[in-house]
Design an enzyme around this catalytic site. Structure first.
Site, PDB file in Angstrom:
ATOM      1  N   SER A  48     -26.916 -14.455  -8.094  1.00 24.94           N
ATOM      2  CA  SER A  48     -25.976 -15.402  -8.238  1.00 24.94           C
ATOM      3  C   SER A  48     -25.480 -15.868  -9.435  1.00 24.94           C
ATOM      4  O   SER A  48     -25.199 -14.903 -10.130  1.00 24.94           O
ATOM      5  CB  SER A  48     -26.757 -16.648  -7.604  1.00 24.94           C
TER       6      SER A  48
ATOM      7  N   HIS B 174     -26.947 -16.203   1.277  1.00 26.41           N
ATOM      8  CA  HIS B 174     -26.937 -15.931  -0.209  1.00 26.41           C
ATOM      9  C   HIS B 174     -28.460 -15.758  -0.932  1.00 26.41           C
ATOM     10  O   HIS B 174     -28.509 -15.570  -2.051  1.00 26.41           O
ATOM     11  CB  HIS B 174     -26.541 -17.511  -0.859  1.00 26.41           C
TER      12      HIS B 174
ATOM     13  N   ASP C 286     -22.867 -14.551   3.837  1.00 24.42           N
ATOM     14  CA  ASP C 286     -23.214 -15.573   2.690  1.00 24.42           C
ATOM     15  C   ASP C 286     -22.023 -16.800   2.803  1.00 24.42           C
ATOM     16  O   ASP C 286     -21.177 -16.623   2.662  1.00 24.42           O
ATOM     17  CB  ASP C 286     -23.119 -14.820   1.492  1.00 24.42           C
TER      18      ASP C 286
END
Length: 346
Positions: free
Chosen positions: A170, A325, A297
């Site tokens: 991320s 995610h 996601d």
């Protein structure tokens, strides 16, 4: 290496939870951080319990405890000790440094750490500044250089002839990109896991514009902003509501992992994610990059990930079906298989 821990064994968990008070250094700080200390002990205990269960299963599989003739899981690329030895002998880089995303900490990689160690690799999970069990107040983390300091320290402390494989999740991808610009000679490969693989001049937050809107609107209208210096001052961080977080990050993850995350997520420093990165072809561009897409996601949609790949093409792209995610929770075996595959690329 830095503020991270490589694997949560019983000994490591005792060291982590037992030495934190020494790091604080005085009684007043211990009193202030008493609630946090108890929380982190509970979080690490949960992670340790789940890690031990997974480790026991892996030990039975590798040490001959399971004599079943069923096909071995896809995540295990080695059918016998000889293949494992050949794999390790052919690797030029065995050390893997795992960088968490926004709000997370080194704790989120506990499944990946066990799997990588079983494969003979050397994983290290770091807490970025103000994350995990690092005691820094996130309101005081204003720059990407401050946020990424544990990673840069880790790389700079390596022996002269040693390189690592960086794995960023991320917004942790921005820290990986920053490290590629600062220490390209120490990075064998960089792997972006549904991460902010930004281009030169781009802000990490811009990647999430589809979900949160423009940075300007977010700073004016968001209800999850934190004003650590007072309401009349600029916001210093943000923290999503739990239900929003569950829907964005964990909709394919187990209830235990969601509980672990809800107990241990911390506020996200705003400055680092709003900072434009300066990336040069000579440094950043000299490092080998790979991207792992998560196809279910909600936080960083597959379309946005495709856009990142088109705008800043990596050397290779891998996909994990059915992952939210957080593939280290929802699809740890698939993530592990890909990490091992990338490690083997010559």
């Amino acid at each position: 290496m830095g503020n991270g821990f490589a694997c949560m064994t019983k000994k490591d968990a005792k060291e982590i939870t037992g030495t934190r008070s020494n790091r604080v250094g005085n009684r007043s700080k211990r009193k202030i951080l008493g609630d946090d200390e108890l929380l982190h002990r509970q979080v690490l205990s949960m992670a340790l319990h789940q890690s031990q269960r997974l480790e026991g299963s892996m030990s039975r599989r590798f040490n001959g405890g399971n004599t079943s003739s069923r096909r071995r899981p896809l995540s295990d690329p080695f059918s016998n000790g000889k293949q494992l030895a050949e794999f390790l002998e052919g690797l030029k880089c065995r050390r893997i440094v795992l960088i968490h995303g926004e709000g997370f900490g080194a704790w989120c990689w506990y499944k990946t750490i066990v799997l990588l160690e079983e494969a003979g690799l050397l994983p290290t999970a770091l807490d970025l500044t103000g994350s995990g069990i690092d005691i820094t107040d996130t309101n005081h983390v204003t720059k990407l250089s401050e946020y990424s300091k544990p990673l840069i320290d880790c790389l700079q402390n390596l022996p002269d002839d040693e390189k690592v494989i960086l794995v960023g999740h991320s917004i942790g991808g921005a820290c990986v990109s920053y490290a590629m610009e600062q220490c390209p000679e120490k990075i064998a490969k960089a792997i972006f896991v549904c991460a902010t693989m930004v281009s030169n001049g781009q802000r990490p937050f811009d990647v999430f514009a589809d979900e949160f809107g423009s940075a300007e609107n977010f700073l004016q209208q968001s209800k999850c902003l934190i004003h650590g210096n007072g309401k009349d001052k600029a916001p210093t961080g943000f923290m999503l509501e739990k239900q929003q977080m569950k829907g964005l990050y964990f909709h394919q993850s187990s209830a235990k992992d969601v509980a672990l995350a809800m107990a241990s997520m911390r506020p996200i420093p705003l400055g680092p994610v709003m900072e434009e990165l300066s990336l040069s072809p000579k440094k950043y561009g000299s490092c080998r990059r790979f991207y792992i897409q998560t196809l279910d996601d909600h936080a960083l949609s597959p379309d946005v990930q495709e856009k990142l790949i088109r705008e800043n093409p990596p050397e290779g792209v891998f996909k994990i079906k059915g992952s939210d995610h957080c593939p280290f929770f929802s699809k740890p075996q698939s993530l592990h298989k890909i990490l091992v595959e990338i490690a083997q690329i010559s």
